[in-house]
Design an enzyme around this catalytic site. Structure first.
Site, PDB file in Angstrom:
ATOM      1  N   HIS A   1      36.453  30.794  27.041  1.00  0.00           N
ATOM      2  CA  HIS A   1      37.740  30.059  27.072  1.00  0.00           C
ATOM      3  C   HIS A   1      37.344  28.626  26.393  1.00  0.00           C
ATOM      4  O   HIS A   1      38.155  28.245  25.544  1.00  0.00           O
ATOM      5  CB  HIS A   1      38.392  29.738  28.393  1.00  0.00           C
ATOM      6  CG  HIS A   1      38.628  31.028  29.062  1.00  0.00           C
ATOM      7  ND1 HIS A   1      39.324  32.177  28.653  1.00  0.00           N
ATOM      8  CD2 HIS A   1      38.740  31.332  30.319  1.00  0.00           C
ATOM      9  CE1 HIS A   1      39.521  33.199  29.355  1.00  0.00           C
ATOM     10  NE2 HIS A   1      38.991  32.599  30.453  1.00  0.00           N
TER      11      HIS A   1
ATOM     12  N   ASP B   1      31.332  32.523  32.995  1.00  0.00           N
ATOM     13  CA  ASP B   1      32.717  32.834  33.104  1.00  0.00           C
ATOM     14  C   ASP B   1      33.669  32.298  32.329  1.00  0.00           C
ATOM     15  O   ASP B   1      34.791  32.836  32.248  1.00  0.00           O
ATOM     16  CB  ASP B   1      32.918  32.568  34.747  1.00  0.00           C
ATOM     17  CG  ASP B   1      34.187  33.130  35.147  1.00  0.00           C
ATOM     18  OD1 ASP B   1      34.813  34.454  34.957  1.00  0.00           O
ATOM     19  OD2 ASP B   1      35.240  32.291  35.729  1.00  0.00           O
TER      20      ASP B   1
ATOM     21  N   LYS C   1      38.362  40.351  29.508  1.00  0.00           N
ATOM     22  CA  LYS C   1      37.062  39.741  29.901  1.00  0.00           C
ATOM     23  C   LYS C   1      36.215  40.464  30.919  1.00  0.00           C
ATOM     24  O   LYS C   1      37.273  40.650  31.753  1.00  0.00           O
ATOM     25  CB  LYS C   1      37.200  38.301  29.737  1.00  0.00           C
ATOM     26  CG  LYS C   1      37.636  37.627  30.993  1.00  0.00           C
ATOM     27  CD  LYS C   1      37.300  36.362  31.093  1.00  0.00           C
ATOM     28  CE  LYS C   1      37.627  35.574  32.460  1.00  0.00           C
ATOM     29  NZ  LYS C   1      37.243  34.355  32.811  1.00  0.00           N
TER      30      LYS C   1
ATOM     31  N   LYS D   1      43.410  20.928  39.701  1.00  0.00           N
ATOM     32  CA  LYS D   1      43.553  22.097  38.672  1.00  0.00           C
ATOM     33  C   LYS D   1      43.964  21.655  37.485  1.00  0.00           C
ATOM     34  O   LYS D   1      45.079  20.990  37.255  1.00  0.00           O
ATOM     35  CB  LYS D   1      44.346  23.424  38.866  1.00  0.00           C
ATOM     36  CG  LYS D   1      44.256  24.470  37.949  1.00  0.00           C
ATOM     37  CD  LYS D   1      45.351  25.560  38.567  1.00  0.00           C
ATOM     38  CE  LYS D   1      45.749  26.467  37.481  1.00  0.00           C
ATOM     39  NZ  LYS D   1      44.463  27.352  37.011  1.00  0.00           N
TER      40      LYS D   1
ATOM     41  N   ARG E   1      42.336  55.654  39.270  1.00  0.00           N
ATOM     42  CA  ARG E   1      41.655  56.545  40.196  1.00  0.00           C
ATOM     43  C   ARG E   1      42.227  57.002  41.323  1.00  0.00           C
ATOM     44  O   ARG E   1      42.357  58.236  41.801  1.00  0.00           O
ATOM     45  CB  ARG E   1      40.373  56.297  40.566  1.00  0.00           C
ATOM     46  CG  ARG E   1      39.370  56.002  39.552  1.00  0.00           C
ATOM     47  CD  ARG E   1      38.032  55.401  40.038  1.00  0.00           C
ATOM     48  NE  ARG E   1      38.290  53.986  40.395  1.00  0.00           N
ATOM     49  CZ  ARG E   1      37.492  53.278  41.033  1.00  0.00           C
ATOM     50  NH1 ARG E   1      36.092  53.429  41.116  1.00  0.00           N
ATOM     51  NH2 ARG E   1      37.681  51.984  41.219  1.00  0.00           N
TER      52      ARG E   1
ATOM     53  N   ASP F   1      41.409  36.870  25.038  1.00  0.00           N
ATOM     54  CA  ASP F   1      41.017  35.466  25.748  1.00  0.00           C
ATOM     55  C   ASP F   1      42.294  34.926  26.083  1.00  0.00           C
ATOM     56  O   ASP F   1      43.061  34.265  24.990  1.00  0.00           O
ATOM     57  CB  ASP F   1      40.392  34.723  24.793  1.00  0.00           C
ATOM     58  CG  ASP F   1      39.690  33.450  25.576  1.00  0.00           C
ATOM     59  OD1 ASP F   1      40.353  32.967  26.480  1.00  0.00           O
ATOM     60  OD2 ASP F   1      38.598  33.126  25.262  1.00  0.00           O
ATOM     61  N   HIS F   2      43.025  35.111  27.350  1.00  0.00           N
ATOM     62  CA  HIS F   2      44.309  34.598  27.225  1.00  0.00           C
ATOM     63  C   HIS F   2      44.466  33.037  27.085  1.00  0.00           C
ATOM     64  O   HIS F   2      45.667  32.615  27.088  1.00  0.00           O
ATOM     65  CB  HIS F   2      44.750  35.073  28.906  1.00  0.00           C
ATOM     66  CG  HIS F   2      44.136  34.143  29.892  1.00  0.00           C
ATOM     67  ND1 HIS F   2      43.011  34.593  30.363  1.00  0.00           N
ATOM     68  CD2 HIS F   2      44.436  33.089  30.447  1.00  0.00           C
ATOM     69  CE1 HIS F   2      42.671  33.812  31.663  1.00  0.00           C
ATOM     70  NE2 HIS F   2      43.567  32.880  31.502  1.00  0.00           N
TER      71      HIS F   2
END
Lengths: 357, 518
Positions: free
Chosen positions: B266, B261, B173, B372, B63, B202-203
């Site tokens: 995933h 999420d 997603k 992580k 945009r 879906d990476h």
């Protein structure tokens, strides 16, 4: 014994019988590094002065290909039999963090003894891992069945051969002796990988496809030192396109090709060898209203790809293959596979090679 | 051989995958983070590796009133920062010369007509094939508008004047927020593009280790005979994140929650790769047929009692992560202070098939955990305690095969070994394979692989309509229980920087098991 041959940088000199023990000591003294290996990688040369250069090549190759490297140089002119060995580890920070190391054993073999190469190779392998053998230079009588029967992959560089016809015949014998199990690869073939990829991509274009049956001329320009790479590339084009070699051109600078298309004129294949050109400088396929071209300027690391039709050209660029054998070897090892395409094009290649005299 | 219109002989056998075809890539949401940080760097790295087809054109659709030049400058700035292979000016210039910007509101039909004209002009300039790949990377509320307007502009249909041309769509997603919204979106997508041309990304499936799951299982004869209820005690799938709601993501996350999420897409995708039967072939539908059977076989937790028994939802309280004090979930920016959204979820999943009968799959996902890490661990049954039960300490736990998805991708196998010494003592030892150590070459980013696959028409690593809907069916029932009769199911709390609530530990403890320590 190696007084006249530089061994600087090969690492710690060790007794041949103490190699495993010395490696153990090396790893026990270093908790911070990881010893990694995906294959046994053997580099063999009959030019002893290349041992240090090969070690430097391994230093680079192990950035991407963790292995146990075994470098063997044979000094066949030496009057007395003897063997010297060195060990070292090439370490690299993986992703800026952990130090990953590959072991290297370097051997300098003196004198001429037939079974010693084979014994030296098979006594110092990491068990179970694939065995990749880089034979540098021409094949000698040491390239014998007892050796190649146990290899998984044999890599040569035909651009270094003075008698390529004999070399390729020897390669074919080795494949036949191993019932095709031995995977053979040639760095001259690796050198044309991105040329092949570029041409395949250009012929995805409908413009190029529409003009395919009208091709009249096929030109290849290369450096004379890379004649093998150029012939292999041409053999691939001819094989994939379903063309046939008809006859040599009168000036001996190429061939007439038959396209297989009924009523179609012969395709003229022309070679140009230029001393100041890139290893593979240009491949041009020309139809009356369409030219497909892949080219590389000397010193550039990219290929230019173009389709020209009706007065205008679409240009693209893409990566080029490495120039140095080490870079080509790194690419070759990364691709792996059975190299069936290479085997498939060899009949046409041999015709080109033998026809060229 | 003559005409080669049907196939290109030079592409045969050249690489061991379908070759990507030249096309125009239209990215909706082109000024956003995903385009700048992932999609363009992915296309750039494909160009570096020589994988990007010659003649790919990229059109950014958004945009904001940007020029082509400004758009390219912004992309270049980010590419310099994030590209996996660094930034080479020469390659970038080659790519940037094929990048254009198209300004339009997503709802503006006329903007799509102009887009169609632009694409036609590009095709004419290229002199032929008009393949188009539409990548919808905008905010999800615009998905419908974009798809419907593409259809109205005639951009999604096969063109009679262009034999062999294709138009494909990649949808980012979230693919719906409930079963009903996913079904609606599927109706809209499939009303616009055929299912074979629809690529739901879906990476996680583009990650090297996720792709390696099938290789590990089906190319290694030692694993598959043991890949069943006879030998596997249970499976754990963990997705731990140490980040919270930084960067204003609380607004989106508080509406979604961990279950929607991450688990719906995933983690259920990973579960299906682990649990699926060997496919008959490696075609997209061959693989996806088997994956969807797994999701369809998930036992449904469809009453508040079953949900309370098998699903734990949690929220982090204030705590300490990476040495820093962090707020609790409800104190995060743009999160409702009364929020009942789960930032953590742990489930016991049962795959009711012959192979997996009685084998629980424990799945957990949480924000503000200590580190992580995403991994799958396969816990094999213990050996019979007839030989070593008299030894000091007895027999250690069974073998564990760990597939690390990120970071530090790799595989490890825990096995028991005798400790050196005169007595018979056993300890677990670890055999470890790390991609980064074994292969010096860095893996392509997931988006590189997935974009290339979409250009090559290979949908294997993309979710199919039925997969998505079956996953939502499973997830929706849990949500309904939480929102309806099960509203009383408490939200478990835990301090940020810890490994989740006590209730999640108890979920496994009552089965005589515990979460793997990462």
């Amino acid at each position: 014994m190696s007084a006249l041959i530089s061994t600087q940088g090969l690492g710690k000199p060790v007794e041949v019988t103490a190699i495993d023990r010395e490696f153990r000591k090396l790893w026990e003294a270093d908790d911070a590094s990881t010893n990694a290996s995906l294959m046994n990688f053997l580099v063999y040369t009959e030019e002893p002065e290349k041992l240090v250069k090969n070690s430097e090549a391994i230093q680079e190759l192990t950035r991407e290909h963790a292995c146990r490297a075994v470098l063997i140089a044979m000094d066949r002119e030496a009057s007395e039999l003897g063997i010297e060995a060195w060990i070292t580890a090439h370490c690299h920070l993986a992703h800026g963090k952990k130090s990953i190391c590959s072991e290297q054993i370097a051997f300098l073999l003196h004198g001429n003894s037939l079974g010693r190469l084979r014994n030296t190779v098979f006594a110092h392998l990491n068990s179970d891992l694939p065995l990749v053998f880089w034979w540098q230079g021409e094949f000698s009588d040491l390239f014998e069945e007892g050796l190649y029967r146990r290899l998984d992959r044999l890599i040569v560089d035909s651009s270094t051969w003075t008698d390529p016809i004999a070399g390729f015949r020897r390669l074919a014998e080795a494949r036949a002796d191993t019932q095709g199990r031995l995977v053979t690869q040639d760095l001259s073939w690796t050198r044309s990988y991105f040329y092949r990829l570029s041409l395949a991509r250009l012929f995805d274009d409908p413009i190029a496809q529409r003009h395919f049956s009208k091709i009249e001329t096929f030109r290849v320009t290369a450096h004379p030192a890379q004649r093998m790479a150029a012939l292999l590339l041409v053999a691939w084009v001819i094989t994939r396109a379903g063309w046939k070699l008809l006859s040599r051109l009168p000036d001996e600078r190429g061939w007439n090709l038959e396209s297989g298309e009924s009523g179609a004129a012969a395709i003229r294949l022309e070679f140009t060898w230029l001393e100041d050109a890139a290893p593979l400088a240009e491949l041009e396929i020309i139809a009356p209203d369409c030219t497909v071209r892949v080219s590389r300027e000397q010193g550039k690391s990219h290929l230019s790809q173009a389709i020209c039709t009706e007065g205008h050209c679409l240009d693209f660029s893409g990566p080029a293959d490495a120039d140095e054998p080490e870079g080509l070897m790194a690419s070759q090892l990364a691709r792996g596979g059975k190299n069936s395409l290479f085997r498939e094009i060899l009949p046409q290649f041999m015709k080109l090679l033998e026809g060229a005299g | 051989m003559g005409e080669i219109g049907v196939s290109n002989p030079f592409s045969e056998d050249l690489v061991s995958r379908n070759l990507a075809e030249a096309c125009s890539v239209v990215i909706f949401g082109a000024t956003g983070d995903l385009t700048h940080r992932k999609l363009i760097p992915a296309l750039y790295n494909l160009a570096v590796d020589g994988e990007l087809p010659a003649g790919v054109k990229i059109l950014g659709f958004a945009r904001r009133d940007w020029s082509d030049e400004f758009f390219r400058e912004n992309l270049e700035k980010l590419n310099r920062e994030v590209s996996r292979t660094g930034h080479d000016d020469e390659i970038w210039e080659g790519l940037a010369a094929n990048v254009q910007y198209h300004q339009s509101e997503f709802q503006d039909e006329e903007g799509y007509q102009r887009l169609a004209e632009r694409l036609d002009a590009i095709d004419r300039e290229r002199g032929g094939k008009g393949n188009r790949l539409f990548y919808i990377a905008s905010a999800p509320e615009y998905f419908d508008d974009i798809l419907l307007n593409l259809k109205k502009a005639g951009l999604s249909q096969e063109r009679p004047d262009c034999e062999g041309c294709w138009s494909r769509v990649i949808v980012e997603k979230p693919f719906g927020t409930t079963l009903a919204t996913a079904q609606h979106l599927n109706e809209v997508v499939n009303g616009t593009f055929e299912e074979k041309d629809t690529y739901r990304i879906d990476h996680y499936l583009g990650k090297e280790t996720a792709q390696n799951i099938m290789v590990l299982r089906f190319a290694n004869a030692i694993f598959e005979p043991m890949w069943n209820k006879e030998h596997i005690d249970h499976v754990q799938i963990t997705c731990a994140e140490h980040l919270g709601m930084e960067g204003g993501r609380g607004g989106y996350y508080d509406k979604a929650g961990a279950l929607r999420d991450m688990v719906q897409n995933h983690l259920l995708q990973l579960l299906s790769l682990v649990a699926m039967e060997p496919p008959t072939d490696l075609t997209a539908d061959g693989v996806r047929d088997e994956k969807v059977k797994v999701i369809r076989s998930l036992r449904q937790w469809d009453t508040p009692e079953l949900v309370a028994e098998n699903v734990i939802r949690g929220q982090y309280l204030a705590g300490n992560v990476d040495g820093n004090e962090v707020p609790g979930y409800r104190e995060e920016e743009r999160v409702d202070p009364e929020s009942e959204t789960e930032s953590y979820v742990a489930l016991r999943c049962m795959v009711d098939t012959w192979r997996w009968s009685g084998v629980p799959f424990y799945v957990r996902m949480g924000k503000r955990l200590p580190k992580k890490a995403t991994e799958i661990s396969i816990h094999f049954k213990e050996t019979p305690s007839v030989l070593f039960n008299a030894t000091p300490g007895g027999v250690p736990a069974g073998n564990v095969l760990v597939i690390r998805i990120q970071p530090d991708e790799g595989i490890s196998l825990m096995m028991n070994s005798k400790l050196p010494g005169t007595t018979l003592r056993m300890e677990p030892v670890k055999m470890d394979f790390r991609y980064a150590s074994s292969f010096g070459k860095s893996s392509p980013e997931a988006y590189e692989r997935l974009l290339l696959d979409a250009m090559a028409g290979d949908a294997t690593l993309f979710a199919r309509r039925d997969e998505v809907e079956e996953a939502w069916r499973f997830i929706d029932k849990i949500h309904h229980a939480w929102a309806g009769e099960g509203k009383g199911i408490p939200i478990a709390e835990f301090p940020a920087g810890s490994w989740g609530p006590r209730e999640a530990d108890e979920l496994l403890a009552k089965d005589g098991r515990s979460w793997r320590r990462l």
